[in-house]
Design a protein around this motif. Structure first.
Motif, PDB file in Angstrom:
ATOM      1  N   ARG A  89      -3.569 -10.977  -5.061  1.00 10.76           N
ATOM      2  CA  ARG A  89      -3.960  -9.651  -5.539  1.00 10.76           C
ATOM      3  C   ARG A  89      -2.992  -9.053  -6.555  1.00 10.76           C
ATOM      4  O   ARG A  89      -3.358  -8.140  -7.279  1.00 10.76           O
ATOM      5  N   ALA A 129       2.580  -1.762  -5.198  1.00 10.15           N
ATOM      6  CA  ALA A 129       2.343  -1.094  -6.483  1.00 10.15           C
ATOM      7  C   ALA A 129       2.994   0.279  -6.503  1.00 10.15           C
ATOM      8  O   ALA A 129       3.560   0.693  -7.509  1.00 10.15           O
ATOM      9  N   THR A 130       2.904   1.002  -5.400  1.00 15.95           N
ATOM     10  CA  THR A 130       3.335   2.388  -5.393  1.00 15.95           C
ATOM     11  C   THR A 130       4.843   2.518  -5.209  1.00 15.95           C
ATOM     12  O   THR A 130       5.478   3.384  -5.809  1.00 15.95           O
ATOM     13  N   LEU A 131       5.419   1.661  -4.368  1.00 13.96           N
ATOM     14  CA  LEU A 131       6.808   1.835  -3.949  1.00 13.96           C
ATOM     15  C   LEU A 131       7.725   0.697  -4.376  1.00 13.96           C
ATOM     16  O   LEU A 131       8.939   0.784  -4.176  1.00 13.96           O
ATOM     17  N   GLY A 132       7.176  -0.380  -4.923  1.00 13.87           N
ATOM     18  CA  GLY A 132       8.028  -1.523  -5.227  1.00 13.87           C
ATOM     19  C   GLY A 132       8.642  -2.121  -3.973  1.00 13.87           C
ATOM     20  O   GLY A 132       9.815  -2.524  -3.964  1.00 13.87           O
ATOM     21  N   GLN A 172      -1.028  -2.055  -1.911  1.00 15.91           N
ATOM     22  CA  GLN A 172      -0.875  -0.640  -2.263  1.00 15.91           C
ATOM     23  C   GLN A 172       0.603  -0.254  -2.237  1.00 15.91           C
ATOM     24  O   GLN A 172       1.097   0.453  -3.116  1.00 15.91           O
ATOM     25  N   CYS A 184      -3.944  -6.051 -16.699  1.00 14.23           N
ATOM     26  CA  CYS A 184      -2.666  -6.488 -16.111  1.00 14.23           C
ATOM     27  C   CYS A 184      -2.803  -7.833 -15.406  1.00 14.23           C
ATOM     28  O   CYS A 184      -1.808  -8.430 -15.028  1.00 14.23           O
ATOM     29  N   GLY A 185      -4.043  -8.295 -15.226  1.00 15.76           N
ATOM     30  CA  GLY A 185      -4.237  -9.565 -14.542  1.00 15.76           C
ATOM     31  C   GLY A 185      -4.739  -9.406 -13.121  1.00 15.76           C
ATOM     32  O   GLY A 185      -5.244 -10.362 -12.525  1.00 15.76           O
ATOM     33  N   ALA A 186      -4.596  -8.229 -12.559  1.00 14.07           N
ATOM     34  CA  ALA A 186      -5.103  -7.980 -11.207  1.00 14.07           C
ATOM     35  C   ALA A 186      -6.551  -7.485 -11.298  1.00 14.07           C
ATOM     36  O   ALA A 186      -7.105  -7.322 -12.390  1.00 14.07           O
ATOM     37  N   PHE A 222      -9.243   8.385  -3.668  1.00 16.09           N
ATOM     38  CA  PHE A 222      -8.847   7.263  -2.816  1.00 16.09           C
ATOM     39  C   PHE A 222      -7.335   7.044  -2.909  1.00 16.09           C
ATOM     40  O   PHE A 222      -6.638   6.945  -1.891  1.00 16.09           O
ATOM     41  N   SER A 250      -0.185  -8.763  -9.757  1.00 17.22           N
ATOM     42  CA  SER A 250       0.080  -9.387 -11.068  1.00 17.22           C
ATOM     43  C   SER A 250       1.561  -9.203 -11.415  1.00 17.22           C
ATOM     44  O   SER A 250       2.396  -9.980 -10.946  1.00 17.22           O
ATOM     45  N   HIS A 276      -1.948   0.763 -11.126  1.00 14.34           N
ATOM     46  CA  HIS A 276      -2.208  -0.651 -10.865  1.00 14.34           C
ATOM     47  C   HIS A 276      -2.220  -0.950  -9.374  1.00 14.34           C
ATOM     48  O   HIS A 276      -1.829  -2.032  -8.947  1.00 14.34           O
ATOM     49  N   ALA A 277      -2.663   0.024  -8.588  1.00 14.25           N
ATOM     50  CA  ALA A 277      -3.009  -0.195  -7.178  1.00 14.25           C
ATOM     51  C   ALA A 277      -4.534  -0.263  -7.104  1.00 14.25           C
ATOM     52  O   ALA A 277      -5.230   0.436  -7.841  1.00 14.25           O
ATOM     53  N   GLU A 278      -5.032  -1.093  -6.218  1.00 17.75           N
ATOM     54  CA  GLU A 278      -6.476  -1.359  -6.168  1.00 17.75           C
ATOM     55  C   GLU A 278      -7.256  -0.200  -5.560  1.00 17.75           C
ATOM     56  O   GLU A 278      -6.772   0.457  -4.634  1.00 17.75           O
ATOM     57  N   VAL A 279      -8.449   0.034  -6.103  1.00 18.98           N
ATOM     58  CA  VAL A 279      -9.382   0.996  -5.504  1.00 18.98           C
ATOM     59  C   VAL A 279     -10.737   0.313  -5.335  1.00 18.98           C
ATOM     60  O   VAL A 279     -11.065  -0.610  -6.087  1.00 18.98           O
ATOM     61  N   PRO A 280     -11.526   0.762  -4.355  1.00 21.83           N
ATOM     62  CA  PRO A 280     -12.883   0.212  -4.216  1.00 21.83           C
ATOM     63  C   PRO A 280     -13.676   0.520  -5.490  1.00 21.83           C
ATOM     64  O   PRO A 280     -13.588   1.622  -6.038  1.00 21.83           O
ATOM     65  N   PHE A 283      -4.661  -5.836   1.414  1.00 18.62           N
ATOM     66  CA  PHE A 283      -4.973  -4.681   0.558  1.00 18.62           C
ATOM     67  C   PHE A 283      -3.904  -3.609   0.733  1.00 18.62           C
ATOM     68  O   PHE A 283      -3.351  -3.091  -0.241  1.00 18.62           O
ATOM     69  N   ALA A 334       8.525   0.830  -8.735  1.00 19.67           N
ATOM     70  CA  ALA A 334       7.748   1.865  -8.043  1.00 19.67           C
ATOM     71  C   ALA A 334       6.933   2.698  -9.024  1.00 19.67           C
ATOM     72  O   ALA A 334       7.208   2.719 -10.228  1.00 19.67           O
ATOM     73  N   GLY A 335       5.919   3.386  -8.515  1.00 17.12           N
ATOM     74  CA  GLY A 335       5.164   4.346  -9.305  1.00 17.12           C
ATOM     75  C   GLY A 335       3.953   3.778 -10.027  1.00 17.12           C
ATOM     76  O   GLY A 335       3.286   4.498 -10.758  1.00 17.12           O
ATOM     77  N   GLU A 336       3.655   2.506  -9.814  1.00 17.79           N
ATOM     78  CA  GLU A 336       2.534   1.892 -10.547  1.00 17.79           C
ATOM     79  C   GLU A 336       1.206   2.183  -9.844  1.00 17.79           C
ATOM     80  O   GLU A 336       0.429   1.276  -9.508  1.00 17.79           O
ATOM     81  N   ILE A 337       0.942   3.474  -9.660  1.00 22.49           N
ATOM     82  CA  ILE A 337      -0.270   3.898  -8.973  1.00 22.49           C
ATOM     83  C   ILE A 337      -1.509   3.460  -9.738  1.00 22.49           C
ATOM     84  O   ILE A 337      -2.542   3.139  -9.152  1.00 22.49           O
ATOM     85  N   HIS A 395       3.471  -6.880 -10.395  1.00 20.75           N
ATOM     86  CA  HIS A 395       4.125  -6.073  -9.369  1.00 20.75           C
ATOM     87  C   HIS A 395       5.271  -6.832  -8.701  1.00 20.75           C
ATOM     88  O   HIS A 395       5.329  -8.055  -8.730  1.00 20.75           O
ATOM     89  N   ALA A 407      -4.705   4.702   6.536  1.00 17.20           N
ATOM     90  CA  ALA A 407      -5.024   4.704   5.105  1.00 17.20           C
ATOM     91  C   ALA A 407      -6.281   3.846   4.946  1.00 17.20           C
ATOM     92  O   ALA A 407      -6.469   2.855   5.659  1.00 17.20           O
ATOM     93  N   GLN A 424      -4.258   7.491  -0.078  1.00 15.24           N
ATOM     94  CA  GLN A 424      -3.312   6.438   0.315  1.00 15.24           C
ATOM     95  C   GLN A 424      -1.891   7.006   0.369  1.00 15.24           C
ATOM     96  O   GLN A 424      -1.128   6.730   1.295  1.00 15.24           O
ATOM     97  N   LEU A 425      -1.555   7.790  -0.641  1.00 16.37           N
ATOM     98  CA  LEU A 425      -0.208   8.375  -0.704  1.00 16.37           C
ATOM     99  C   LEU A 425       0.006   9.351   0.452  1.00 16.37           C
ATOM    100  O   LEU A 425       1.067   9.360   1.080  1.00 16.37           O
TER     101      LEU A 425
END
Lengths: 321, 321
Positions: free
Chosen positions: B286, B255-258, B252, A191-193, A248, B288, A180-184, B248, A175-178, B290, B181, A252-253
């Motif tokens: 999408r 990445a955020t919450l696992g 999200q 990281c490969g993404a 963005f 990597s 590495h979450a996608e944005v427009p 998508f 958790a917490g990998e904000i 995660h 979202a 989401q959060l």
């Protein structure tokens, strides 16, 4: 090993005035250490290079911690070290006290808590560095008293710690990998993404993208923000992109978790209202009926992780009376 | 009022064989009701139109529940109703048992638990309808035994229930609004925001967007999926958009919450592998490093909410021995 109860600022004194926690933050470059005392204050903060034997990274960390413990005992003979709070980057299973994986430091599935308890005879917690910094902000820092909080550390990358109902979300260490979450508008990520927030919204990305766009090398995001303030249109565009990307992700959060506050720390937070004002506006514009998170500046400083590491070890002492 | 302990499938029998929970799901159109017995089975499922006095929506619900309780007691004289589990849509504060706001049903800050306990003399829980359906899936359905789960109900809109460490995230009643979202390519939403997932990823959006694009009215997303299977390029494009938007949003969460599993229910889930196969591929592409969530079909059916409502009331009985 974090207790599963909702955490609040720890109740009552766990430590006597002559007792302390040894807090250690193993980073990719440096290892920081300090004693956390009964008033939640750090004493004797030190920094030394992280030196690990190739192929034996986990064992090296344990040996280094034993050596550091010896140094503190010698330098602070009147403080009894009751427990050790160790934190590190990468994928961390805090419940099991295991370092799942660290690309930079080179371990995989290493049982830090078990090995360190055996080597020192002390109670040990092993936690995630950003998670621990988040703990400090939520328990005694900018978000004290709030339950639904996200702490974002914006520097070279974007790291996060997510709290719901006062509890940090672990997600098995994922958790917490904000960042590495996608944005427009996001770009290919190391990281490969593709499109990760930190490719546009991090301080590192602001500097890199401005240099790419202008053909001019800059000394970090701070210089780009100075250029923006002076009216440089390319700097403005790059900062706008970062603000929109961060907004963005924050929205989401808010939609998914009902986040009531976002604490922003790291180098970019030092921009102050030059960052916070447009970011607040961008978040506000995107939301409708959602809970609207307050944006707060982190208050615990660069040693937030060390303090959080100490708090984790205090919790363990409190739970094992 | 949900206990704050991590929930697992409830331990031991709370109900005797001659006891039951009255579960009631107040929807915008219909009110469903049933008895949940000691084996977590529904008995006597009924559906009637939701009729509420304008301006007195909350009080009307309480009166309706009292009447329904009387009917079940008359029809099932050998079952003793021990508690009532009531659920509803909108913004719900489950801890306080308060309906914060429902645009469709017309209440604001109505204390359902307090009023219903006073009117019936029974213990009462008041919960969110989608949250309760999620509880059922996580505790005795598709995600049984998993801790980090998101349940997405994809129909006219997209509703969600988010679980971390076995606990449903409440966010003061605001959590779980995955359908609101933002996603890339999203359209203006009736909620007032722009780009919400449900403007592209919901079954309702698939039907609407195909009709707009083709100029041909269709009978729901099911018909668009049939056209897609028959090679219709416009249907393919609209379904691709929905799959990408859903992927998508799922990424999200990962990445955020696992998130370790996403349970998909609602009308669109009936498309089966025609939906799940491309959605799995889009999610997989999408991510990597995660955590990669499994995509699971909901297993509790249309009455998942009623079952969850009953489980919430059982928890309350278990917590008040």
């Amino acid at each position: 090993m974090i207790p599963s109860e909702p955490t609040s600022p720890h109740q009552g004194p766990v430590l006597a005035p002559d007792e302390a926690i040894l807090a250690i933050d193993v980073g990719g470059t440096d290892t920081k250490s300090a004693l956390l005392d009964s008033a939640d204050q750090l004493q004797g903060v030190q920094r030394r290079p992280t030196v690990l034997r190739p192929g034996e990274a986990g064992d090296s960390v344990v040996e280094n911690v034993v050596a550091i413990l010896g140094e503190y005992r010698a330098a602070w003979p009147h403080k009894r070290v009751r427990a050790i709070g160790l934190i590190a980057p990468g994928l961390v299973d805090e419940r099991k006290g295991v370092g799942i994986f660290s690309a930079n430091l080179g371990w995989r599935d290493y049982p830090f808590t078990e090995r360190l308890e055996a080597a020192t005879g002390l109670p040990v917690t092993f936690g995630h560095d950003v998670g621990a910094a988040g703990d400090a902000e939520v328990r005694i820092g900018a978000a004290r008293g709030l339950a639904d909080v996200v702490v974002m550390i914006i520097g070279t990358g974007v790291a996060g710690a997510v709290f719901c109902g006062g509890q940090r979300i672990l997600g098995g260490g994922y958790a917490g990998e904000i960042g590495h979450a996608e944005v427009p508008g996001g770009e290919p990520c190391r990281c490969g993404a593709h499109g990760c927030l930190e490719t546009v919204g991090a301080a590192g990305a602001i500097a890199r993208r401005y240099a790419e766009r202008s053909g001019r090398a800059v000394n970090g995001a701070r210089e780009v923000l100075q250029l923006q303030a002076a009216g440089d249109a390319q700097a403005q565009a790059v900062v706008d992109d970062a603000v929109n990307a961060l907004a963005f992700s924050i929205c989401q959060l808010a939609a998914t978790l009902g986040t009531e506050a976002v604490v922003i720390g790291g180098g970019l937070a030092q921009a102050g209202e030059q960052l916070f004002a447009p970011l607040r506006a961008a978040v506000d514009e995107r939301l409708s009926f959602h809970r609207r998170p307050r944006l707060l500046a982190a208050s615990m400083g660069q040693d937030a992780g060390l303090i959080g590491a100490g708090l984790q070890a205090q919790d363990l002492l409190g739970a094992r009376p």
